[in-house]
Enzyme design. Structure first.
Site, PDB file in Angstrom:
ATOM      1  N   GLU A  76     100.465  66.492  41.731  1.00 46.40           N
ATOM      2  CA  GLU A  76     100.163  67.917  41.747  1.00 46.40           C
ATOM      3  C   GLU A  76     100.090  68.584  43.125  1.00 46.40           C
ATOM      4  O   GLU A  76      99.049  69.087  43.537  1.00 46.40           O
ATOM      5  CB  GLU A  76      98.835  68.159  40.993  1.00 46.40           C
ATOM      6  CG  GLU A  76      98.904  67.703  39.549  1.00 46.40           C
ATOM      7  CD  GLU A  76      97.679  68.077  38.712  1.00 46.40           C
ATOM      8  OE1 GLU A  76      96.621  68.354  39.287  1.00 46.40           O
ATOM      9  OE2 GLU A  76      97.804  68.097  37.478  1.00 46.40           O
ATOM     10  N   GLU A 104     101.187  64.302  32.655  1.00 53.94           N
ATOM     11  CA  GLU A 104      99.808  64.563  32.207  1.00 53.94           C
ATOM     12  C   GLU A 104      99.839  65.649  31.151  1.00 53.94           C
ATOM     13  O   GLU A 104     100.521  66.660  31.316  1.00 53.94           O
ATOM     14  CB  GLU A 104      98.920  65.074  33.354  1.00 53.94           C
ATOM     15  CG  GLU A 104      98.589  64.059  34.416  1.00 53.94           C
ATOM     16  CD  GLU A 104      97.541  64.581  35.426  1.00 53.94           C
ATOM     17  OE1 GLU A 104      96.867  65.597  35.154  1.00 53.94           O
ATOM     18  OE2 GLU A 104      97.421  63.950  36.491  1.00 53.94           O
TER      19      GLU A 104
HETATM   20  C1  BGC Z   1      93.195  65.689  37.863  1.00 55.45           C
HETATM   21  C2  BGC Z   1      91.925  65.443  37.089  1.00 55.45           C
HETATM   22  C3  BGC Z   1      91.719  66.510  36.059  1.00 55.45           C
HETATM   23  C4  BGC Z   1      92.962  66.683  35.245  1.00 55.45           C
HETATM   24  C5  BGC Z   1      92.801  67.807  34.285  1.00 55.45           C
HETATM   25  C6  BGC Z   1      94.311  65.799  36.907  1.00 55.45           C
HETATM   26  O1  BGC Z   1      95.491  65.919  37.623  1.00 55.45           O
HETATM   27  O2  BGC Z   1      93.429  64.632  38.715  1.00 55.45           O
HETATM   28  O3  BGC Z   1      90.858  65.403  37.976  1.00 55.45           O
HETATM   29  O4  BGC Z   1      90.688  66.098  35.200  1.00 55.45           O
HETATM   30  O5  BGC Z   1      94.087  66.908  36.047  1.00 55.45           O
HETATM   31  O6  BGC Z   1      92.385  68.941  34.951  1.00 55.45           O
END
Ligand code: BGC
Length: 355
Positions: free
Chosen positions: A178, A295
């Site tokens: 990210e 993710e």
């Molecule tokens: C972050 C986490 C977070 C998640 C959702 C991830 O990329 O590393 O800390 O909980 O995104 O926000």
């Protein structure tokens, strides 16, 4: 945990820098001509085949990307890895805060004890027959002050690359989780090209993963410029509608006001999501790059039926477009596994791997 403000959805700085790129305003800098324009990869056959190994992935979140493993309550155990493999996942993504385990001065040596711990976790994955992504997570100083931290980031990658140079192909590297903030698309495209060059010295055939700015937003793929290297997978993250997935999230300003937001698979909700995935998929087709949804997940404060419906639909939509995926995450706030009772949350697990 990372603090994200609600304006994660409103990318003013990134928008401005993207407009600058498109308008050619940054053309004066030396070397720009090499990388300002993305070109389709000449082949994606091998990368696409390897992407199939990431077909069903889960993030081992909140463990090794905390300042120290255990700080956020999660310590990775061999039993977890074995359960993940037994449940039918094909891979794990391992978010790692490398920057917390390397010297602050050149040559930025990574703590050997930390490498030993990573080797242990990676070894458990390999023994269980899982593929594993070594993900460079939460280098916050790099995103807030890129110029000052770039050399350190590259130096840490040099060490990771050397350390895993003989690892099997089932180990993937992800360059940076990210990118956002001061790490604009322009800078990030240059940095990732340098990192890929450097990693290729010791890992000429390893699959590398990289995604766009604004926290790997799907609609920023069009700012991503990848070098002519056919062994790359492009990644993006998906947490929309953000007010649904992040309701009550302690690290997101104002998210308590979103409590009670549901996602009930209405035609409109499904259409929005499909349109977003079509945007990503069509970028992948245009540039001949396989895609990995690295993710997606809804926080535990959302109601459980909505979470199951949303997770099912995201997973199905990704699969229908040939996009491999990784659920965020295994055993913490978004978790599909209850570490208290050592059991799966069946509804969510079934949403990911129907059984
Ligand atoms: C972050 C986490 C977070 C998640 C959702 C991830 O990329 O590393 O800390 O909980 O995104 O926000």
């Amino acid at each position: 945990m990372m603090k994200i403000s609600a304006n994660r959805c409103f990318p003013l700085i990134t928008l401005i820098s993207s407009l600058l790129i498109l308008s050619g305003c940054n053309k004066n800098r030396p070397g720009d001509d090499d990388i300002v324009k993305n070109e389709p990869a000449s082949s994606s056959l091998y990368a696409t085949a390897m992407n199939a190994h990431l077909a069903r992935t889960v993030n081992l979140g909140n463990a090794l990307e905390a300042p120290h493993e255990g700080d956020w309550g999660m310590i990775i155990r061999k039993e977890y890895i074995d359960s993940i493999a037994a449940a039918g996942f094909t891979a794990v993504r391992i978010p790692i805060k490398w920057s917390a385990h390397a010297d602050k001065v050149p040559p930025y040596t990574v703590d050997p004890a930390f490498f030993t711990r990573i080797d242990e976790v990676v070894g458990w994955c390999l023994d269980a027959g899982l593929n594993a992504i070594i993900d460079f997570h939460h280098y916050d100083e790099l995103t807030s002050d890129p110029e000052s931290h770039k050399e350190r980031w590259l130096a840490i990658w040099r060490q990771i690359s050397q350390h895993f140079s003989n690892a099997p192909d089932s180990i993937f590297f992800e360059l940076l989780n990210e990118p956002h903030d001061a790490l604009t698309a322009d800078l990030w495209n240059r940095y990732l090209a340098e990192a890929i060059d450097l990693i290729r010295k010791d890992n000429p055939t390893r699959i590398l993963i990289a995604g766009p700015v604004q926290w790997n937003a799907f609609d920023k793929l069009n700012t991503l410029v990848l070098p002519q290297d056919t062994l790359l997978i492009a990644t993006f993250h998906y947490y929309l509608p953000f007010h649904f997935t992040h309701q009550g999230a302690e690290w997101v300003d104002g998210s308590n006001a979103w409590m009670g937001t549901t996602w009930t698979a209405t035609d409109e909700e499904k259409q929005n999501l499909e349109d977003d995935f079509e945007t990503a998929a069509s970028w992948g087709q245009t540039y001949n790059r396989p895609l990995f949804l690295g993710e997606f997940g809804a926080y535990s404060k959302a109601d459980s039926l909505s979470r199951i419906l949303w997770t099912t639909f995201v997973r199905e939509t990704a699969e229908s477009k040939g996009i491999s995926w990784a659920y965020w995450e295994f055993g913490a706030g978004f978790g599909i596994y209850d570490r208290g009772t050592n059991s799966w949350r069946d509804g969510l697990l079934n949403a990911l791997i129907p059984h």
